[in-house]
Design an enzyme around this catalytic site. Sequence first.
Site, short mmCIF file in Angstrom:
data_model
loop_
_atom_site.label_atom_id
_atom_site.label_comp_id
_atom_site.label_asym_id
_atom_site.label_seq_id
_atom_site.Cartn_x
_atom_site.Cartn_y
_atom_site.Cartn_z
CB THR A 1 31.54 22.97 26.58
OG1 THR A 1 30.31 23.68 26.63
CG2 THR A 1 31.31 21.61 25.92
NE ARG B 1 21.37 26.74 25.75
CZ ARG B 1 22.63 26.43 25.52
NH1 ARG B 1 23.29 25.69 26.38
NH2 ARG B 1 23.24 26.87 24.45
CB ILE B 2 18.34 21.14 25.62
CG1 ILE B 2 17.65 20.48 26.83
CG2 ILE B 2 19.20 20.12 24.89
CD1 ILE B 2 16.69 19.38 26.49
N GLY B 3 21.38 22.55 25.19
CA GLY B 3 22.37 23.02 24.22
C GLY B 3 22.82 21.92 23.28
CG ASP B 4 26.68 22.25 21.46
OD1 ASP B 4 27.66 21.49 21.41
OD2 ASP B 4 26.69 23.31 22.09
CB THR C 1 33.41 23.76 22.92
OG1 THR C 1 33.21 24.78 23.90
CG2 THR C 1 34.69 24.06 22.17
N GLY C 2 31.21 25.91 22.12
CA GLY C 2 30.96 27.26 21.63
C GLY C 2 29.49 27.60 21.70
#
Lengths: 131, 191
Positions: free
Chosen positions: A1, A29-32, A51-52
């Site tokens: 990221t 998959r959808i992340g933040d 990030t993370g």
Amino acid sequence: TVGCVVVDSQGRCAAATSTGGLMNKMSGRIGDSPLIGAGTYACEVCGVSCTGEGEAIIRGTLAREVAAVMEYKGYELQQAVDFVIKDRLDEGFAGLIAVSNKGEVAYGFNCNGMFRGCATENGFMEVGIWE
Amino acid sequence: MSGWAIAVHGGAGVDPNLPPHRQQEAKQLLTECLNLGISALRSNASALDVVELVVRKLETDPLFNSGRGSALTAKGTVEMEASIMDGTKRRCGAVSGVSTVKNPISLARLVMEKSPHSYLAYTGAEEFAREQGVETEDNEYFITPDNVGMLKLAKEANTILFDYRIPTEKCAGTESPVKMNGLPLSIYAPE
């Protein structure tokens, strides 16, 4: 990221985050990162990029939380960042960068390192990885 | 009037054994990005323009996980995500699941400025990208040999996990005293 946050000389804040997600992730998959309020947020007060562990960042609405404690608790930028990293991440590992409309810059993370750099108009500049 | 300020990141959760030369490469890219942003700010560019400019550079360089060099799905493909927000009016734009757009952050900005929506994903995002005429690349452009190797190691280790980069100098099975989600940190980083 990757991410960038900026406040310009007129006090306007902006934030941007971009990612490929996780290696070997499930398709779909959808992340933040694309979720406004979770991985990215900007308002009149500050701009934040996270990030993370995306799932932990989503649960904690991390980016918006920085702005919220500044708005509602009157925290300064670094104080807000520290509070969110310490008290809003449950067991997740993450980091974030932030700027305020006053020209401040801050970052925080609860893992062993974060690739980051920051600079301000008064000549401060820092690039680092570890704590 | 306040002074300007800028911060960039290239991911959190770093292998403590990351080789020095890779640390140096990361620091050099971050410094270049800062200098790019500083130069734009000194030229009175807006905060919104600067965050897009800097993230585009990071997306174009394969060093970090975005754009070219993105992490791979279990199918070996790329599904990228990005978002941008303008604090002045709380405008925002986001995209998910894009696989051919060279700079997803610019597509996110177009969603914000040229669509009635805030968030487009997968086929809808790709169709919008074509309508807007943004620069595209074949999916293969984004897939680096390093990441193909990392996906192979991740599959061998049966790890679908929070982050992906396995240092090429190390094996996925190497024991590390630092763990995240019960797994050695060495299989993550740099995210």
